[in-house]
Design a protein around this motif. Structure first.
Motif, short mmCIF file in Angstrom:
data_model
loop_
_atom_site.label_atom_id
_atom_site.label_comp_id
_atom_site.label_asym_id
_atom_site.label_seq_id
_atom_site.Cartn_x
_atom_site.Cartn_y
_atom_site.Cartn_z
N PRO A 117 0.79 -1.23 0.00
CA PRO A 117 0.00 0.00 0.00
C PRO A 117 0.82 1.29 0.00
CG PRO A 117 -0.09 -1.05 2.16
CD PRO A 117 0.65 -1.98 1.25
N PHE A 156 -5.27 6.82 -2.02
CA PHE A 156 -6.57 6.33 -1.56
C PHE A 156 -7.65 7.40 -1.75
CE2 PHE A 156 -3.47 3.84 0.80
CZ PHE A 156 -3.92 2.56 0.53
N LYS A 188 -3.31 -3.99 7.56
CA LYS A 188 -3.33 -4.58 6.23
C LYS A 188 -3.29 -6.10 6.35
CE LYS A 188 1.61 -4.51 5.16
NZ LYS A 188 2.63 -4.09 4.20
N TYR A 196 -10.19 -0.67 1.94
CA TYR A 196 -9.99 -0.72 0.50
C TYR A 196 -9.28 -2.02 0.12
CZ TYR A 196 -10.78 4.25 1.25
OH TYR A 196 -11.31 5.44 1.65
N LEU A 212 -6.64 -3.58 -2.69
CA LEU A 212 -5.62 -3.22 -3.69
C LEU A 212 -5.29 -4.44 -4.54
CD1 LEU A 212 -3.09 -1.40 -1.34
CD2 LEU A 212 -5.00 -0.40 -2.59
N ARG A 221 -3.18 -0.56 -7.17
CA ARG A 221 -4.26 0.42 -7.28
C ARG A 221 -5.48 -0.07 -6.49
NH1 ARG A 221 -4.42 -2.87 -11.49
NH2 ARG A 221 -6.39 -3.48 -12.42
N VAL A 222 -6.32 0.87 -6.08
CA VAL A 222 -7.55 0.55 -5.35
C VAL A 222 -8.57 0.03 -6.35
CG1 VAL A 222 -9.43 1.49 -3.97
CG2 VAL A 222 -7.10 2.30 -3.60
N THR A 256 -13.89 -0.34 -2.61
CA THR A 256 -14.07 0.31 -1.31
C THR A 256 -15.08 -0.53 -0.54
OG1 THR A 256 -13.61 2.50 -2.20
CG2 THR A 256 -14.78 2.41 -0.10
#
Length: 192
Positions: A63, A68, A82, A113, A115, A125-126, A129
């Motif tokens: 991350p 975000f 995480k 989120y 990833l 990348r996200v 959500t």
């Protein structure tokens, strides 16, 4: 009487104490070996001559440096928890993160989120959500288990409840299903 060229050594004669010491040492080794077992292997046997080679191990998305979707004003967003695992069944790990604004006081709401990284190993990348910070929830317990994201969410029954003192506890589980994360309540979970 015949004499041996090698003098008699006292320690070459076995006595009951020697057998007792040997038995005790052997019992200790057996007991210790039953405690210190290696982990069970997770290998799966191929189903025949058409077996394919396994894909190379892929690192879970980090991350660090990810942008975000969180409005923090003058402070920055920080990752506070995480967990990684293969969430969509493609053999590549994803990383689920809990993020909030680095507020100097109070308890800022969390965002959760997911990833991922593309096949060409680009920047993470996200892609989802799971909890929007606008919902005013904080995450107390958080993990990836059996291909699902599980969390305990602390929230508020009304807007009048002070943000210091959440009065609602909710358990949530998100599992990938037909191209989206679907939220459910884990078995045995209770809300307060």
């Amino acid at each position: 009487m015949q004499h041996s060229a090698v003098p008699e050594l006292a320690h070459t004669h076995t006595r009951p104490i020697h057998w007792l010491a040997t038995a005790t040492a052997l019992a200790g080794v057996v007991a210790l070996s039953s405690v210190l077992q290696p982990d069970a292997a997770n290998a799966v046997q191929a189903s025949g001559p058409q077996s394919r080679t396994a894909p190379a191990a892929v690192a879970a998305p980090d991350p660090e440096g990810v942008d975000f979707p969180l409005e923090c004003g003058p402070v920055k967003a920080i990752v506070v928890k995480k967990a990684s695992g293969d969430l969509d069944g493609d053999g590549r790990p994803e990383t689920a993160v809990v993020v909030h604004c680095d507020a100097p006081m109070g308890t800022p709401p969390d965002g959760v989120y997911v990833l991922t990284r593309g096949t060409d190993d680009e920047q993470p990348r996200v892609v989802a959500t799971l909890v929007d910070p606008k919902d005013r929830q904080t995450v107390s317990e958080f993990a990836v288990r059996e291909g699902a994201v599980v969390a305990t969410l602390l929230g508020y029954s009304t807007a009048d409840v002070p943000s210091c003192c959440p009065d609602v506890t909710d358990r949530a589980k998100w599992k990938w299903d037909n191209g989206a994360f679907v939220r459910s309540t884990p078995a045995g979970a209770q809300s307060v």
